[in-house]
Motif scaffolding. Structure first.
Motif, PDB file in Angstrom:
ATOM      1  N   ARG A  47       0.877  -1.223  -0.100  1.00 41.64           N
ATOM      2  CA  ARG A  47       0.026  -0.034  -0.050  1.00 41.64           C
ATOM      3  C   ARG A  47       0.868   1.231  -0.046  1.00 41.64           C
ATOM      4  N   PHE A  48       2.075   1.222  -0.034  1.00 42.44           N
ATOM      5  CA  PHE A  48       3.015   2.141   0.117  1.00 42.44           C
ATOM      6  C   PHE A  48       3.545   2.669  -1.498  1.00 42.44           C
ATOM      7  N   GLU A  49       3.974   3.904  -1.649  1.00 50.67           N
ATOM      8  CA  GLU A  49       4.542   4.190  -2.842  1.00 50.67           C
ATOM      9  C   GLU A  49       5.889   3.571  -3.211  1.00 50.67           C
ATOM     10  N   GLU A  50       6.310   3.437  -4.400  1.00 52.44           N
ATOM     11  CA  GLU A  50       7.349   2.942  -4.891  1.00 52.44           C
ATOM     12  C   GLU A  50       8.769   3.735  -4.196  1.00 52.44           C
ATOM     13  N   HIS A  51       8.647   5.028  -4.326  1.00 54.06           N
ATOM     14  CA  HIS A  51       9.527   5.904  -3.874  1.00 54.06           C
ATOM     15  C   HIS A  51       9.797   5.919  -2.149  1.00 54.06           C
ATOM     16  N   GLN A  52       8.580   5.550  -1.665  1.00 50.27           N
ATOM     17  CA  GLN A  52       8.870   5.039  -0.243  1.00 50.27           C
ATOM     18  C   GLN A  52       9.428   3.857   0.234  1.00 50.27           C
ATOM     19  N   LEU A  53       8.967   2.774  -0.485  1.00 49.10           N
ATOM     20  CA  LEU A  53       9.572   1.683  -0.302  1.00 49.10           C
ATOM     21  C   LEU A  53      10.959   1.723  -0.642  1.00 49.10           C
ATOM     22  N   ARG A  54      11.476   2.364  -1.577  1.00 43.94           N
ATOM     23  CA  ARG A  54      12.879   2.562  -1.984  1.00 43.94           C
ATOM     24  C   ARG A  54      13.518   3.260  -0.946  1.00 43.94           C
TER      25      ARG A  54
END
Length: 232
Positions: A210-217
């Motif tokens: 449920r998180f954005e890709e940039h947040q996961l990165r």
């Protein structure tokens, strides 16, 4: 009087004999139980012997002394087939041999997610193999759901139901990132707490999908696990 004394002596001798016989039986019972605990082959032999000659009764204490003694005399001659123990790496190796698409998927996952430069599953920790299966399963569910296939929720065990609003519809890049965060958490309580502290900055949700890709990165870079991330 003499007859009474003789009768009493006979009764006493019989009682002593029964007590000795019972003690001998208890020794055999304990011995057979110990053999079964220490040797899986003997356990299978006892099971086969009782099925054939003891009406399927497995408890040694419920058999007569002669039955127990006979088993100990002949058990080495009883032929049994032991079940084959298959490890997770054995499963991977055999599936790679018989399923080219699985072999390719495993190789792609390994290249993107692992620092170990070999596809040999025996060289990878169990956690990595489990992560690969979970990743491939999620990817398959995503593709199948996009193709109109659905899962009957009643047929799924509790806690294992596929959430269409979670992994379904994710890009390959985001699915890979979310899976890597989940694998990172499996490393231990410290890693789990790191993710919880990071995710708390964006609300109560803890599901990486449920998180954005940039947040996961960002999290993976902070956690020092950014090597091999898919390109944005």
């Amino acid at each position: 009087a003499e007859s009474c004394r003789t009768h009493a002596m006979d009764a006493s001798a019989a009682a002593a004999w029964c007590a000795a016989a019972q003690a001998d039986k208890e020794v055999l019972v304990a011995h057979i139980k110990e053999l079964q605990k220490s040797d899986p082959v003997v356990k299978e032999q006892w099971s086969k012997f009782t099925d054939q000659e003891g009406h399927g009764t497995k408890d040694p204490a419920k058999h007569e002394f002669a039955f127990l003694q006979r088993f100990l005399e002949i058990h080495k001659t009883i032929s049994v087939s032991m079940p084959v123990q298959c490890t997770l790496s054995d499963f991977f190796r055999e599936t790679c041999k018989t399923c080219p698409s699985f072999r390719l998927a495993w190789s792609m996952y390994r290249q993107g997610m692992s620092d170990i430069k070999t596809d040999d599953p025996s060289r990878h920790p169990r956690e990595s193999l489990i992560g690969a299966l979970d990743f491939m399963g999620q990817a398959a569910l995503t593709i199948m759901s996009m193709g109109g296939m659905s899962v009957n929720a009643d047929e799924c065990p509790p806690g294992k139901r596929f959430k269409a609003d979670g992994a379904s519809g994710l890009s390959q890049e985001k699915l890979a990132l979310a899976t890597r965060v989940k694998e990172f958490q499996k490393l231990g309580e410290e890693q789990t707490q790191m993710w919880r502290a990071f995710s708390a900055r964006y609300g109560p949700n803890r599901d990486p999908a449920r998180f954005e890709e940039h947040q996961l990165r960002e999290f993976l870079q902070l956690a020092g696990t950014a090597s091999g991330l898919p390109a944005s």
